[in-house]
Write a protein that holds these residues in place. Structure first.
Motif, mmCIF file in Angstrom:
data_model
loop_
_atom_site.group_PDB
_atom_site.id
_atom_site.type_symbol
_atom_site.label_atom_id
_atom_site.label_comp_id
_atom_site.label_asym_id
_atom_site.label_seq_id
_atom_site.Cartn_x
_atom_site.Cartn_y
_atom_site.Cartn_z
ATOM 1 N N MET A 19 -15.739 79.416 -8.981
ATOM 2 C CA MET A 19 -16.458 80.677 -9.126
ATOM 3 C C MET A 19 -16.629 81.050 -10.584
ATOM 4 S SD MET A 19 -14.346 82.859 -6.304
ATOM 5 C CE MET A 19 -14.329 82.409 -4.560
ATOM 6 N N SER A 20 -17.695 81.802 -10.876
ATOM 7 C CA SER A 20 -17.895 82.387 -12.201
ATOM 8 C C SER A 20 -18.842 83.570 -12.050
ATOM 9 C CB SER A 20 -18.455 81.352 -13.183
ATOM 10 O OG SER A 20 -19.710 80.865 -12.732
ATOM 11 N N SER A 21 -18.982 84.360 -13.133
ATOM 12 C CA SER A 21 -19.830 85.547 -13.087
ATOM 13 C C SER A 21 -20.333 85.868 -14.475
ATOM 14 C CB SER A 21 -19.054 86.737 -12.529
ATOM 15 O OG SER A 21 -18.007 87.091 -13.420
ATOM 16 N N PHE A 22 -21.431 86.625 -14.540
ATOM 17 C CA PHE A 22 -21.995 87.020 -15.828
ATOM 18 C C PHE A 22 -21.127 88.067 -16.522
ATOM 19 C CE2 PHE A 22 -23.663 90.162 -12.900
ATOM 20 C CZ PHE A 22 -23.584 91.355 -13.627
ATOM 21 N N TYR A 23 -20.290 88.770 -15.783
ATOM 22 C CA TYR A 23 -19.519 89.856 -16.370
ATOM 23 C C TYR A 23 -18.117 89.430 -16.804
ATOM 24 C CZ TYR A 23 -17.894 90.140 -11.483
ATOM 25 O OH TYR A 23 -17.405 89.846 -10.224
ATOM 26 N N ASN A 24 -17.816 88.148 -16.694
ATOM 27 C CA ASN A 24 -16.501 87.662 -17.097
ATOM 28 C C ASN A 24 -16.646 86.220 -17.567
ATOM 29 O OD1 ASN A 24 -13.764 86.628 -17.102
ATOM 30 N ND2 ASN A 24 -13.174 88.375 -15.830
ATOM 31 N N SER A 25 -16.114 85.917 -18.737
ATOM 32 C CA SER A 25 -16.251 84.566 -19.293
ATOM 33 C C SER A 25 -15.329 83.554 -18.622
ATOM 34 C CB SER A 25 -15.958 84.587 -20.802
ATOM 35 O OG SER A 25 -14.637 85.056 -21.048
ATOM 36 N N HIS A 60 -20.008 75.565 -6.291
ATOM 37 C CA HIS A 60 -19.787 76.594 -7.321
ATOM 38 C C HIS A 60 -20.668 77.802 -7.024
ATOM 39 C CE1 HIS A 60 -18.396 78.091 -11.190
ATOM 40 N NE2 HIS A 60 -19.639 78.530 -11.382
ATOM 41 N N TRP A 61 -20.041 78.979 -6.957
ATOM 42 C CA TRP A 61 -20.728 80.250 -6.683
ATOM 43 C C TRP A 61 -20.713 81.056 -7.978
ATOM 44 C CZ3 TRP A 61 -22.372 82.408 -1.775
ATOM 45 C CH2 TRP A 61 -22.703 83.766 -1.808
ATOM 46 N N HIS A 62 -21.895 81.312 -8.532
ATOM 47 C CA HIS A 62 -22.005 82.048 -9.794
ATOM 48 C C HIS A 62 -22.785 83.335 -9.576
ATOM 49 C CE1 HIS A 62 -22.447 82.955 -14.016
ATOM 50 N NE2 HIS A 62 -23.784 82.932 -13.929
ATOM 51 N N VAL A 63 -22.143 84.462 -9.845
ATOM 52 C CA VAL A 63 -22.824 85.758 -9.801
ATOM 53 C C VAL A 63 -23.629 85.866 -11.092
ATOM 54 C CG1 VAL A 63 -22.556 88.253 -9.627
ATOM 55 C CG2 VAL A 63 -20.966 86.735 -8.433
ATOM 56 N N VAL A 121 -27.513 85.390 -7.184
ATOM 57 C CA VAL A 121 -26.419 84.411 -7.114
ATOM 58 C C VAL A 121 -26.998 83.018 -7.285
ATOM 59 C CG1 VAL A 121 -24.697 83.366 -5.592
ATOM 60 C CG2 VAL A 121 -24.963 85.854 -5.630
ATOM 61 N N LYS A 122 -26.279 82.168 -7.999
ATOM 62 C CA LYS A 122 -26.641 80.750 -8.111
ATOM 63 C C LYS A 122 -25.556 79.920 -7.437
ATOM 64 C CE LYS A 122 -27.726 77.084 -11.451
ATOM 65 N NZ LYS A 122 -27.925 76.766 -12.877
ATOM 66 N N ILE A 123 -25.965 79.001 -6.572
ATOM 67 C CA ILE A 123 -25.038 78.124 -5.861
ATOM 68 C C ILE A 123 -25.344 76.680 -6.254
ATOM 69 C CG2 ILE A 123 -24.198 77.342 -3.610
ATOM 70 C CD1 ILE A 123 -25.158 79.995 -2.436
ATOM 71 N N THR A 124 -24.314 75.954 -6.653
ATOM 72 C CA THR A 124 -24.464 74.541 -7.027
ATOM 73 C C THR A 124 -23.510 73.704 -6.184
ATOM 74 O OG1 THR A 124 -24.965 75.182 -9.308
ATOM 75 C CG2 THR A 124 -24.402 72.876 -8.916
#
Length: 436
Positions: A225-231, A285-288, A298-301
């Motif tokens: 997981m990852s997100s735009f609001y946290n590195s 991988h789930w990326h907000v 959301v981007k899913i890879t």
């Protein structure tokens, strides 16, 4: 109410008894199974000709290459004189027959589908796909496989025929448990023009259900997981899929030849995995990615870490409460799943035909990606406490290992939904102004 020691033992025994049945139940696909229908179409001097049809009623679990293997045990001393659309893997001992030799004399035959491209006189409808059967949710027209066989020494009437026993289904690996055959009302067939009905002389069904625990003691995929609001990037847990392959993994394609990929006991190809901390063939991988005023993105890879396997007709299932408001999905097909409790919080993703329906082996082409836009429900939407991340992820019908909740990318204490939106909109407006 307090329980005695004896009552605890009784309850424990009860749960152990129902466990094999409970693990086969899938809340997202409660009616999913593979049904094998055996239709006797005509009698012969010493038996019958039957059409065996395998229908996949599972919404998102398909049978992938190298295909299905079906087995059973004859009730008497039956033989298979001939087959169309499939073949037995072992003829067995047919030495007592002179002249006309049966196709298979084994009491417990094992049958596989024929490969595409066989001569037309060896085919019937829905055969010869190498044993690959699509899920019903993905492609209903390809969720059927069939073959024909002529059975001898079997009896020549409904009263003398005996049903085969102990059906087994590999698809292509273990995981399926099959019921005993059960006589059902004879199948009705319609002619091509729909004007004439014919009826099977006798029909029985076998139902096979899947259990992930029976298929593998370890998961076969994991989620990062990852997100735009946290590195911070939350990686898959270490040894998500078990570390039994840790000594046989490879760091580059040049090392593949040093790894034995064939299991001589089963004839199945074991995975040749890229060395990773998670040791999974598949990582999701789930990326907000973005936050808008009324929507979020959301981007899913999906990444393949298997050097020797291409996933054909793969499926990805996600469970998240905001999937009831999916606005747009890019690059993938998407279909909502309405489980037994009718809560629309789950959906199935799969590749577009001839574009990204095959997930290639590890390497530059070993991933497929999508992005989805979801409309916010302002009563429930939040980035706090990991709400934006999925509750469960399934790949090819198997549940993936998720990170623990306390490891999800957290929302900074000073941030809220409005400031996150501003953080995206303000730089964009500045760029527009500078352009003029």
């Amino acid at each position: 109410m307090a329980f005695s020691k004896f009552q605890h033992l009784v309850l424990g025994a009860f749960f152990l008894m129902i466990l094999p049945y409970a693990v086969a139940y899938d809340t997202l696909d409660p009616n999913g199974n593979i049904t094998i229908k055996w239709d006797i179409m005509s009698w012969t001097p010493d038996g019958y000709v039957a059409v065996v049809t395998m229908t996949n009623f599972q919404m998102y679990r398909h049978i992938m290459s190298p295909g299905w293997t079906l087995g059973w045990v004859w009730a008497k001393k039956e033989v298979i004189w001939s087959m169309v659309g499939a073949q037995a893997t072992d003829q067995g001992d047919c030495s007592k027959f002179k002249g006309n030799i049966p196709h298979c004399c084994k009491r417990n035959p094992t049958v596989v589908d024929l490969l595409p491209g066989v001569p037309y006189n060896q085919q019937i409808a829905n055969c010869c796909k190498g044993g690959v059967v699509a899920s019903r949710g993905q492609d209903p027209s390809s969720a059927v496989s069939a073959f024909q066989l002529s059975v001898g020494l079997a009896g020549t009437s409904n009263k003398t025929v005996r049903l085969p026993k102990n059906f087994t289904l590999l698809g292509p690996g273990p995981g399926y448990t099959c019921s005993q055959a059960k006589i059902v009302p004879s199948t009705i067939f319609l002619s091509a023009d729909g004007r004439r009905k014919t009826q099977a002389l006798m029909t029985w069904n076998v139902t096979c259900t899947y259990s992930q625990i029976l298929a593998s003691k370890n998961p076969t995929c994991c989620v990062s997981m990852s997100s735009f609001y946290n590195s911070t990037i939350t990686n898959c847990p270490t040894c998500s899929c078990g570390c039994q392959n840790k000594n046989n993994c490879v760091t580059s394609a040049s090392q593949i030849k040093s790894v034995v990929g064939m299991n001589s006991a089963t004839g199945l190809t074991s995975p040749v995995l890229q060395c990773t901390e998670h040791m999974c063939p598949i990582r999701v991988h789930w990326h907000v990615k973005l936050n808008y005023k009324e929507y979020w993105r959301v981007k899913i890879t999906i990444m393949n870490f298997n050097y020797e396997f291409n996933y054909t007709q793969w499926t990805l299932v996600a469970q998240h409460p905001n999937l009831n408001n999916v606005t747009q999905v890019f690059s993938f097909d998407y279909k909502p799943l309405i489980p037994y409790n009718s809560i629309n919080d789950s959906g199935m993703f799969y590749g577009l035909k001839f574009f990204n329906d095959i997930l290639m082996e590890t390497g530059p082409d070993g991933n497929v990606q999508t992005e989805l836009i979801l409309q916010k429900d302002m009563n429930t939407f939040t980035f706090k406490e990991g709400w934006a991340f999925p509750r469960k992820i399934y790949f090819n019908g198997d549940e993936c290992m998720m990170p623990s909740a306390d490891q999800y990318p957290y929302l900074p204490n000073s941030a809220n939904t409005n400031t996150l939106a501003s953080a995206i909109v303000v730089p964009f407006l500045l760029l527009v102004l500078l352009a003029f």
